[in-house]
Design an enzyme around this catalytic site. Structure first.
Site, mmCIF file in Angstrom:
data_model
loop_
_atom_site.group_PDB
_atom_site.id
_atom_site.type_symbol
_atom_site.label_atom_id
_atom_site.label_comp_id
_atom_site.label_asym_id
_atom_site.label_seq_id
_atom_site.Cartn_x
_atom_site.Cartn_y
_atom_site.Cartn_z
ATOM 1 N N ASP A 51 4.470 0.394 12.030
ATOM 2 C CA ASP A 51 3.241 -0.193 11.484
ATOM 3 C C ASP A 51 3.044 -1.643 11.903
ATOM 4 O OD1 ASP A 51 3.380 1.572 8.285
ATOM 5 O OD2 ASP A 51 2.885 2.217 10.316
ATOM 6 N N ARG A 83 0.300 14.533 12.654
ATOM 7 C CA ARG A 83 0.787 14.292 11.290
ATOM 8 C C ARG A 83 1.068 15.592 10.513
ATOM 9 N NH1 ARG A 83 -0.893 8.982 9.958
ATOM 10 N NH2 ARG A 83 0.749 8.986 8.385
ATOM 11 N N CYS A 133 -4.792 12.587 12.082
ATOM 12 C CA CYS A 133 -5.589 11.354 12.023
ATOM 13 C C CYS A 133 -5.542 10.765 13.435
ATOM 14 C CB CYS A 133 -5.019 10.396 10.990
ATOM 15 S SG CYS A 133 -3.501 9.634 11.527
ATOM 16 N N ARG A 136 -8.695 -0.244 4.322
ATOM 17 C CA ARG A 136 -7.727 0.715 3.792
ATOM 18 C C ARG A 136 -6.400 0.031 3.452
ATOM 19 N NH1 ARG A 136 -7.184 6.371 6.676
ATOM 20 N NH2 ARG A 136 -5.764 6.425 4.919
ATOM 21 N N LYS A 153 0.850 -1.203 0.000
ATOM 22 C CA LYS A 153 0.000 0.000 0.000
ATOM 23 C C LYS A 153 0.881 1.246 0.000
ATOM 24 C CE LYS A 153 -1.745 1.601 4.021
ATOM 25 N NZ LYS A 153 -1.451 3.002 4.336
ATOM 26 N N ASN A 154 1.869 1.280 0.884
ATOM 27 C CA ASN A 154 2.649 2.507 1.066
ATOM 28 C C ASN A 154 3.665 2.736 -0.035
ATOM 29 O OD1 ASN A 154 1.103 2.997 3.262
ATOM 30 N ND2 ASN A 154 2.640 2.395 4.772
HETATM 31 C C1 EPZ Z 1 4.374 6.768 6.217
HETATM 32 O O1 EPZ Z 1 3.658 7.849 6.795
HETATM 33 C C2 EPZ Z 1 3.389 5.618 6.128
HETATM 34 N N1 EPZ Z 1 2.273 6.003 5.270
HETATM 35 C C3 EPZ Z 1 2.862 5.267 7.521
HETATM 36 O O2 EPZ Z 1 2.015 4.133 7.388
HETATM 37 C C4 EPZ Z 1 4.058 4.875 8.401
HETATM 38 O O3 EPZ Z 1 3.595 4.614 9.708
HETATM 39 C C5 EPZ Z 1 5.072 6.036 8.423
HETATM 40 O O4 EPZ Z 1 5.475 6.352 7.074
HETATM 41 C C6 EPZ Z 1 6.319 5.688 9.221
HETATM 42 O O5 EPZ Z 1 6.928 4.562 8.692
HETATM 43 C C7 EPZ Z 1 2.448 5.980 3.926
HETATM 44 O O6 EPZ Z 1 3.509 5.667 3.423
HETATM 45 C C8 EPZ Z 1 1.266 6.356 3.098
HETATM 46 P P1 EPZ Z 1 6.603 10.045 8.384
HETATM 47 P P2 EPZ Z 1 4.333 9.334 6.841
HETATM 48 O O7 EPZ Z 1 6.582 11.263 7.580
HETATM 49 O O8 EPZ Z 1 5.068 9.569 5.588
HETATM 50 C C9 EPZ Z 1 6.387 13.270 11.828
HETATM 51 C C10 EPZ Z 1 0.116 2.825 7.717
HETATM 52 O O9 EPZ Z 1 -0.376 2.305 8.727
HETATM 53 N N2 EPZ Z 1 6.438 14.235 10.724
HETATM 54 O O10 EPZ Z 1 7.816 9.151 8.361
HETATM 55 O O11 EPZ Z 1 3.285 10.283 7.238
HETATM 56 C C11 EPZ Z 1 5.026 12.579 11.896
HETATM 57 O O12 EPZ Z 1 4.122 13.367 12.643
HETATM 58 C C12 EPZ Z 1 0.633 4.251 7.767
HETATM 59 O O13 EPZ Z 1 0.247 2.247 6.605
HETATM 60 C C13 EPZ Z 1 6.610 15.586 11.005
HETATM 61 O O14 EPZ Z 1 6.716 15.974 12.162
HETATM 62 O O15 EPZ Z 1 5.356 9.131 8.041
HETATM 63 C C14 EPZ Z 1 5.334 11.279 12.573
HETATM 64 O O16 EPZ Z 1 5.353 11.478 13.974
HETATM 65 C C15 EPZ Z 1 0.417 4.896 9.125
HETATM 66 N N3 EPZ Z 1 6.642 16.472 9.985
HETATM 67 C C16 EPZ Z 1 6.737 10.954 12.088
HETATM 68 O O17 EPZ Z 1 7.293 12.183 11.589
HETATM 69 C C17 EPZ Z 1 6.512 16.084 8.680
HETATM 70 O O18 EPZ Z 1 6.557 16.934 7.774
HETATM 71 C C18 EPZ Z 1 6.765 9.915 10.971
HETATM 72 O O19 EPZ Z 1 6.188 10.472 9.884
HETATM 73 C C19 EPZ Z 1 6.336 14.699 8.409
HETATM 74 C C20 EPZ Z 1 6.312 13.796 9.441
#
Ligand code: EPZ
Length: 422
Positions: free
Chosen positions: A308, A123, A118, A400, A22-23
């Site tokens: 995850d 996020r 969410c 999802r 998915k990701n």
């Molecule tokens: C991706 O989300 C995945 N989603 C998430 O999977 C996964 O949990 C996550 O990476 C971590 O591996 C998709 O790929 C669609 P991050 P993403 O940016 O890109 C903070 C699932 O269950 N952050 O690495 O949103 C954020 O708040 C989903 O399949 C900032 O502060 O993850 C979080 O605490 C859930 N500022 C942490 O970093 C930003 O601009 C990780 O976020 C971006 C992120």
């Protein structure tokens, strides 16, 4: 709304095919915006999030044709006639922010709704925005939308991430492929989905080095062509289903699984007493009797233990011999499965980002509620070995990220069905 009924049963036996990630798919799809040539994805998962991304790309003027029962996505973006990603679609799926970088790189302007938070956290997307500014984008936040401009096109630059954000790395990587000059991304995310995206972009003509490491270097090119690319295996679905025989006992082969996708997770399974072996077809997980040993888990960016899989691992540790400590370091609110597992008799104490799980002999089936995608599947896993029946409600969360979960688990002997809520 639907619910899923699970009745605790005996050992599982058989094979479970693992779908495309998915990701990975959610970042490969927006890549179509970078080129006027067709981009075709094979091994695509059949999920509601993919449908949402399809709707979003369609609203921008891209064509996405789903073939072979959704396993093939034939996309074409030769006619992008709208550069605004509406809140209406974006609020349903945070990954929508991934159209920002490609649209900006292709046409020099884009308006994308801020995704909002969410269940698992606020996020924010500040790292996405900082990365695009480092490539020369002018950003304006107005009425909940990011108004992005790059009238003279994006230019190469150095991006230093305070945190190895997956999405921000993906947005920056896609945008940099068409920026004039060289871009270096420092502290880049190293997830397999990033590697998959880079491999697809390279097939389209992008010049990228270092994906999978913390430093990615991109030489911008004038234009990108088309490609056909298989979506990488879903390591989170893989890890999820590996836990089914771990929790119930038995032996299950996960078709398409590779150890290198779930190395840190396998090390924790090994410490818990679960053996994993790799063959040409995939990974085999075996548990013949014997207690689960308690293990401590801390979630980290790849190659660390994936956030995850935290909820699913907690379901296993609820009946381990001893006390396990799980520390969630990626998201601020990702223990919502704990109160539901406690309803099933688990002994879990949550203090901030740390959950202490004292193993109990067995869980008891109970009505529970899914709160987010990975929490929902952890409740199903817990129900597989609990005494009696577990009813998991709000399973739209599950749709999802998991295709055909009832069929896949029934095929290895689980007593599970999906019912319409009366
Ligand atoms: C991706 O989300 C995945 N989603 C998430 O999977 C996964 O949990 C996550 O990476 C971590 O591996 C998709 O790929 C669609 P991050 P993403 O940016 O890109 C903070 C699932 O269950 N952050 O690495 O949103 C954020 O708040 C989903 O399949 C900032 O502060 O993850 C979080 O605490 C859930 N500022 C942490 O970093 C930003 O601009 C990780 O976020 C971006 C992120």
């Amino acid at each position: 709304m639907d619910s899923i009924l699970v009745r605790g049963g005996g050992p599982l036996k058989g094979q479970i095919p693992i779908a495309g990630a998915k990701n990975a798919c959610l970042t490969l799809m927006p890549a179509t915006l970078l080129s006027e040539e067709p981009l075709t994805l094979t091994n695509a998962p059949r999920l509601s999030d993919i449908k949402t991304m399809t709707a979003l790309l369609g609203s921008l003027g891209a064509e996405v044709t789903s073939l072979q029962d959704g396993k093939v996505l034939a996309m074409s973006s030769h006619n992008i006639n709208n550069h605004t990603a509406d809140y209406d679609i974006v609020r349903k799926m945070r990954a929508s922010i991934l159209v920002l970088g490609p649209m900006l790189a292709r046409d020099g302007h884009a308006i994308v709704s801020l995704p909002g938070g969410c269940a698992i956290g606020a996020r924010p997307v500040d790292l996405h925005l900082k990365a695009l500014e480092a490539l020369g984008a002018e950003l304006d936040l107005k009425d909940g939308y990011v108004h992005a401009k790059a009238p003279k096109g994006l230019r190469g630059g150095t991006i230093n991430f305070d945190f190895a954000s997956v999405g921000a790395t993906e947005n920056a990587l896609m945008a940099a492929t068409l920026a004039k000059g060289t871009t270096v991304i420092n502290n880049a995310a190293r997830e397999p989905e990033i590697v998959d995206l880079a491999e697809c972009l390279r097939k389209m003509g992008a010049q990228i080095e270092g994906e999978g490491t913390s430093t990615i270097t991109i030489q911008g090119v004038d234009r990108l062509g088309g490609a056909t690319h298989p979506v990488v295996t879903d390591r989170i679905e893989l890890g999820t289903y590996m836990l089914a025989p771990a929790i119930c006992g038995g032996q299950v082969e996960l078709l398409g699984g590779r150890i290198n996708l779930v190395q840190a997770f396998c090390e924790k399974l090994d410490a818990a007493g679960i053996s994993v072996s790799e063959s040409a077809n995939g990974l085999t997980v075996k548990r013949n009797g014997g207690d689960i040993k308690a293990v401590d888990v801390t979630t980290e960016p790849f190659p660390g233990f994936p956030t995850d899989l935290q909820a699913q691992m907690m379901a296993l540790l609820c009946t381990a011999n001893g006390t396990s400590v799980l520390e969630e370091k990626i998201f601020e609110n990702r223990f919502m499965h704990a109160p539901e597992l406690i309803r099933m008799g688990a002994n879990i104490d949550v203090q901030g980002g740390v959950a202490t799980v004292k193993g109990v002999k067995r869980l008891k089936g109970a009505p529970v509620m899914a709160t987010d995608l990975r929490a929902s599947v952890s409740l199903i896993l817990a129900g597989l070995a609990a005494d009696g029946e577990t009813k998991v409600s709000r399973v739209y969360h599950l749709d999802r990220g998991y295709e055909h979960v009832v069929a896949k688990l029934s095929a290895v002997g689980a007593d599970i069905e999906r019912v319409k809520d009366t």
